[in-house]
Write an enzyme that holds these catalytic residues in place. Structure first.
Site, PDB file in Angstrom:
ATOM      1  N   ASP A   1     -12.826 -35.028  54.928  1.00 11.42           N
ATOM      2  CA  ASP A   1     -12.396 -33.645  54.783  1.00 11.42           C
ATOM      3  C   ASP A   1     -12.548 -33.195  53.333  1.00 11.42           C
ATOM      4  OD1 ASP A   1     -10.959 -31.204  55.018  1.00 11.42           O
ATOM      5  OD2 ASP A   1      -9.475 -32.071  56.354  1.00 11.42           O
TER       6      ASP A   1
ATOM      7  N   ASP B   1     -13.209 -33.406  59.724  1.00 10.47           N
ATOM      8  CA  ASP B   1     -13.227 -31.954  59.583  1.00 10.47           C
ATOM      9  C   ASP B   1     -14.639 -31.563  59.142  1.00 10.47           C
ATOM     10  OD1 ASP B   1     -12.981 -29.300  58.562  1.00 10.47           O
ATOM     11  OD2 ASP B   1     -10.849 -29.620  58.176  1.00 10.47           O
TER      12      ASP B   1
ATOM     13  N   ASP C   1     -15.641 -29.168  57.580  1.00  7.07           N
ATOM     14  CA  ASP C   1     -15.758 -28.618  56.226  1.00  7.07           C
ATOM     15  C   ASP C   1     -15.863 -29.719  55.176  1.00  7.07           C
ATOM     16  OD1 ASP C   1     -13.172 -29.421  55.310  1.00  7.07           O
ATOM     17  OD2 ASP C   1     -12.266 -27.512  55.862  1.00  7.07           O
TER      18      ASP C   1
ATOM     19  N   HIS D   1     -10.418 -31.175  52.171  1.00 11.20           N
ATOM     20  CA  HIS D   1      -9.022 -30.936  51.805  1.00 11.20           C
ATOM     21  C   HIS D   1      -8.168 -32.171  52.096  1.00 11.20           C
ATOM     22  CE1 HIS D   1     -10.938 -27.112  53.047  1.00 11.20           C
ATOM     23  NE2 HIS D   1     -10.347 -26.635  51.975  1.00 11.20           N
TER      24      HIS D   1
ATOM     25  N   ASP E   1      -4.956 -31.827  53.231  1.00  7.44           N
ATOM     26  CA  ASP E   1      -4.046 -31.467  54.340  1.00  7.44           C
ATOM     27  C   ASP E   1      -2.700 -32.143  54.181  1.00  7.44           C
ATOM     28  OD1 ASP E   1      -6.064 -29.895  55.316  1.00  7.44           O
ATOM     29  OD2 ASP E   1      -6.710 -31.299  56.840  1.00  7.44           O
TER      30      ASP E   1
ATOM     31  N   HIS F   1      -2.685 -25.933  59.537  1.00  5.39           N
ATOM     32  CA  HIS F   1      -3.869 -26.810  59.493  1.00  5.39           C
ATOM     33  C   HIS F   1      -4.038 -27.462  58.122  1.00  5.39           C
ATOM     34  CE1 HIS F   1      -7.353 -24.020  57.885  1.00  5.39           C
ATOM     35  NE2 HIS F   1      -6.245 -23.844  57.219  1.00  5.39           N
TER      36      HIS F   1
END
Length: 300
Positions: A123, A227, A229, A125, A127, A140
């Site tokens: 990912d 993810d 992204d 990020h 999270d 999310h």
């Protein structure tokens, strides 16, 4: 990896505020996910999509800076129960999102079955936000923190236990956008993170080998939470929170191939495919291509 596989779609778009990601499961099916897995000799059972209740739309209802908390919790509870059942049947759960808040339900259902579940968080990020640290209130951006037992009890106590995962059993790969509260939590908990700087410096082969070796030593099962992204927006444009400077398609295929060879995964999910923001279903096609590599596709 188990050859008996259960596909679970979670058309969740309430963990963030951009419509369209609820069509992610359909987009991945349309891109040929089931057929690809069947060609690799998996016995695939597609369980369809979990129903997601929608808020009444009158206003932006929040509970402790958490947007759509009730509906996100209900959807994840249903997912957790279904994942728990499928693992109980000795099947490999493969979950299609939906936004990344669905990992709350995935990990709740999965971690029940392991003493030391490992998690690869692929990912851009971390999270790792909670209501107090989140700039947006979007759930999310919180599932990994929730799985550590940090956050609202409607999320952290799903299936009546917490935490789901220990911080030393997590590896984040591809991070390049971390909020201040997330950086502090990473330092405090000692979470292993490979940022894009480190991937560029030492290469994806070394990153994945270190990740595999690290998790093999300390876990009895490994969940991949991917993810889209995590990839660069030029490769995967159909995501809600794109961040420039991401992983390439080739690096990601290499990572999936190495995971396939290591044979350590016991569950997986692919999230944040948003067809409305996409270009001719490119991102879903990328996701399905990565699934091919993850589940054993080879050129020779």
């Amino acid at each position: 990896m188990k050859k008996d596989m259960s596909i679970i779609g979670v058309p969740m778009d309430l963990g963030q505020n951009r419509r369209g990601v609820d069509m992610g499961p359909s987009a991945m099916r349309y891109a040929g996910a089931i057929e690809r897995l069947q060609r690799l000799q998996y016995n695939v059972s597609d369980l369809g999509d979990i129903p997601i209740n929608r808020p009444d739309g009158k206003d932006d209802k929040r509970d402790g800076n958490l947007r759509n908390l009730q509906q996100v919790a209900e959807g994840n509870q249903a997912l957790a129960e279904m994942v728990d059942q499928e693992i109980g049947k000795n099947r490999f759960p493969l979950i299609f999102g939906g936004d990344h808040s669905i990992a709350i339900g995935s990990l709740s259902g999965i971690a029940k079955h392991y003493k030391n579940l490992g998690v690869i968080w692929y990912d851009a990020h971390g999270d790792l936000n909670c209501g107090e640290t989140s700039p947006s209130g979007n759930i999310h951006g919180m599932p990994l923190a929730v799985s550590l037992g940090i956050g609202h009890e409607k999320l952290t106590n799903m299936l009546h236990y917490q935490p789901k995962v220990k911080p030393e059993n997590i590896v984040i790969v591809g991070a390049r956008s971390l909020d201040p509260g997330e950086r502090e939590l990473i330092r405090e908990k000692g979470i292993k993170v490979y940022t894009m700087h480190e991937i560029d410096r030492i290469g994806m082969t070394k990153v994945m080998q270190e990740t595999i070796d690290y998790l093999q030593e300390r876990t009895d099962g490994v969940h991949l939470s991917l993810d889209l992204d995590g990839l660069d927006p030029s490769e995967a444009p159909g995501v809600g929170t794109p961040v420039l400077g991401g992983l390439t398609y080739r690096e990601s295929h290499l990572a999936m191939e190495m995971l396939a060879e290591a044979d350590i995964l016991t569950s997986a999910e692919f999230v944040e495919v948003n067809p409305i923001l996409d270009d001719k279903n490119k991102t879903a096609t990328v996701a399905v291509g990565l699934m091919g590599s993850l589940f054993g596709e080879k050129l020779k």
